[in-house]
Design an enzyme around this catalytic site. Structure first.
Site, short mmCIF file in Angstrom:
data_model
loop_
_atom_site.label_atom_id
_atom_site.label_comp_id
_atom_site.label_asym_id
_atom_site.label_seq_id
_atom_site.Cartn_x
_atom_site.Cartn_y
_atom_site.Cartn_z
N HIS A 1 0.79 -1.23 0.00
CA HIS A 1 0.00 0.00 0.00
C HIS A 1 0.82 1.28 0.00
O HIS A 1 0.27 2.37 -0.11
CB HIS A 1 -0.96 0.03 1.19
CG HIS A 1 -0.26 0.27 2.51
ND1 HIS A 1 0.47 -0.70 3.13
CD2 HIS A 1 -0.17 1.38 3.28
CE1 HIS A 1 0.97 -0.21 4.25
NE2 HIS A 1 0.61 1.06 4.37
N1 UDP Z 1 -4.16 -5.47 8.44
C1 UDP Z 1 -5.44 -5.99 8.54
N2 UDP Z 1 -6.09 -6.35 7.39
C2 UDP Z 1 -5.52 -6.23 6.16
C3 UDP Z 1 -4.21 -5.71 6.07
C4 UDP Z 1 -3.56 -5.33 7.24
O1 UDP Z 1 -5.98 -6.12 9.64
O2 UDP Z 1 -6.17 -6.57 5.16
C5 UDP Z 1 -3.46 -5.07 9.68
C6 UDP Z 1 -2.16 -5.75 9.92
O3 UDP Z 1 -2.34 -6.98 10.55
C7 UDP Z 1 -1.42 -4.74 10.77
C8 UDP Z 1 -1.93 -3.41 10.26
O4 UDP Z 1 -3.15 -3.69 9.57
O5 UDP Z 1 -1.77 -4.89 12.14
C9 UDP Z 1 -0.94 -2.78 9.34
O6 UDP Z 1 -1.51 -1.69 8.72
P1 UDP Z 1 -1.00 -1.11 7.33
O7 UDP Z 1 -0.26 -2.15 6.59
O8 UDP Z 1 -2.20 -0.51 6.68
O9 UDP Z 1 -0.09 0.11 7.75
P2 UDP Z 1 1.42 0.25 8.24
O10 UDP Z 1 1.66 -0.75 9.33
O11 UDP Z 1 2.30 0.05 7.06
O12 UDP Z 1 1.50 1.64 8.76
#
Ligand code: UDP
Length: 360
Positions: free
Chosen positions: A207
């Site tokens: 993403h």
């Molecule tokens: N996550 C979720 N469902 C999904 C994709 C990610 O629950 O379809 C959760 C994942 O387990 C983690 C969090 O979202 O706890 C990560 O968020 P994201 O990847 O959007 O953002 P980042 O961590 O890169 O800031």
């Protein structure tokens, strides 16, 4: 009783805040007012986490989403300021590195309300990332810098922050994983629905703008995952932004023939997919750590990572998505591998430590 306004708005923030909100309510000394900016608003990017992680409904929903970074952050700033003027909190609590984080911190700092930043001190040293800008600026104007790792605390020391401001607490995502992740098993659920066998599939998530907004990088990732799917099933919960780009570039239909493309899933389904994957390929910060929590090898599809401990210990490999070959080789090398035993994310009591500081 102290009043804390929490400003959040994106998926990982709901997950991180769930444990801290719970600890605040249990303390009986802190009153939390929850402000949801609206940055992520789809049911499967927002509501599902409130329900599954037992969070209270937001007290204020600002309904700000879409548009450019400047427009979005600007509108959030204006709306958050109004809420803060009305609520008059003792402190404002923000998480991570999104536009909601920066808007919450900036609105508070201008009103001389002290800011507490959870996940302070992370650095990619890549100023082209919107997240890097948001986290550096938020740290700069925060009173309490709650760091998840020793590396993050080191960065802040090097940047000249006073030692008293830097508060090592560990990673709240580890708290969440211990609390909620432990109750997830291989039977039933999404695994059964998708016909996946434990330890016999690759889980992918993408993403970050550095991948979705660069056609060549995204194409390399798509081609690599399509190639991987010839030998091992690949499941890919598509972030709305990634789905939109793949749709625009007419890649979605071809990809769906080889890869299980699904909508974003709730936390419990996600943990099941993570825990029983043979490998995780991701550009997510949170997912890199969760791969480690569940001892699953991870390939990070970025040029750098903030979670360097995992790369150093061999749990995570960086693969710049410059070509499909580079990604496929990293996946092949990582499959079946493990890293050294490390515990860089604290003891699973980060939320309680944060609440103890805010109480005082
Ligand atoms: N996550 C979720 N469902 C999904 C994709 C990610 O629950 O379809 C959760 C994942 O387990 C983690 C969090 O979202 O706890 C990560 O968020 P994201 O990847 O959007 O953002 P980042 O961590 O890169 O800031």
């Amino acid at each position: 009783m102290k009043k804390i306004v929490t400003v959040l708005g994106a998926r990982p923030q709901f997950i991180k805040a769930s444990v801290v909100s719970h600890a605040m309510r249990q303390s009986n000394q802190l009153q939390e007012v929850l402000v949801h900016t609206g940055q992520h608003f789809d049911a499967n990017m927002s509501d599902v986490f409130f329900k599954e992680l037992g969070m209270h409904r937001p007290d204020h929903f600002l309904d700000v989403h879409g548009g450019s970074h400047g427009a979005m952050t600007g509108r959030m700033l204006e709306h958050v300021e109004k809420v803060l003027l009305a609520e008059k909190p003792d402190a404002v609590l923000v998480y991570g590195d999104t536009n909601s984080t920066l808007a919450g911190a900036l609105a508070a700092a201008k009103l001389h309300i002290p800011v507490a930043h959870v996940e302070a001190g992370l650095r990619s040293f890549n100023m082209a990332m919107p997240e890097e800008i948001n986290r550096i600026l938020t740290d700069r104007i925060s009173r309490w810098l709650f760091t998840p790792t020793a590396t993050a605390a080191e960065h802040l020391k090097r940047e000249g922050f006073a030692a008293a401001q830097i508060i090592p607490v560990g990673d709240v995502m580890y708290d969440v994983a211990l609390h909620h992740g432990a109750r997830v098993h291989a039977d039933g659920g999404l695994l059964a629905l998708l016909g996946l066998k434990p330890k016999n599939y690759v889980l992918a998530t993408i993403h970050r703008a550095e991948n979705t907004d660069h056609p060549q990088r995204l194409a390399a990732i798509v081609d690599a995952l399509t190639a991987t799917a010839q030998t091992l099933p690949v499941v890919w919960p598509l972030h709305p932004r990634t789905r939109a780009v793949l749709q625009q570039t007419s890649r979605l239909d071809a990809l769906a023939r080889y890869v299980h493309l699904i909508d974003p899933v709730g936390y419990v389904d996600m943990v099941q997919l993570e825990k029983y994957a043979a490998l995780i390929a991701t550009d997510s910060g949170g997912v890199q750590k969760e791969a480690f929590f569940y001892q699953v090898p991870c390939v990070t599809l970025r040029d750098e990572t903030e979670w360097v401990e995992l790369v150093n210990a061999g749990w995570n490999r960086l693969a710049k998505p410059n070509s499909p070959g580079a990604v496929v080789s990293a996946i092949e090398a990582a499959l079946g591998s493990t890293g050294q035993p490390i515990q860089p994310y604290g003891e699973g009591d980060a939320a309680q430590k944060i609440v103890n500081v805010l109480k005082d």
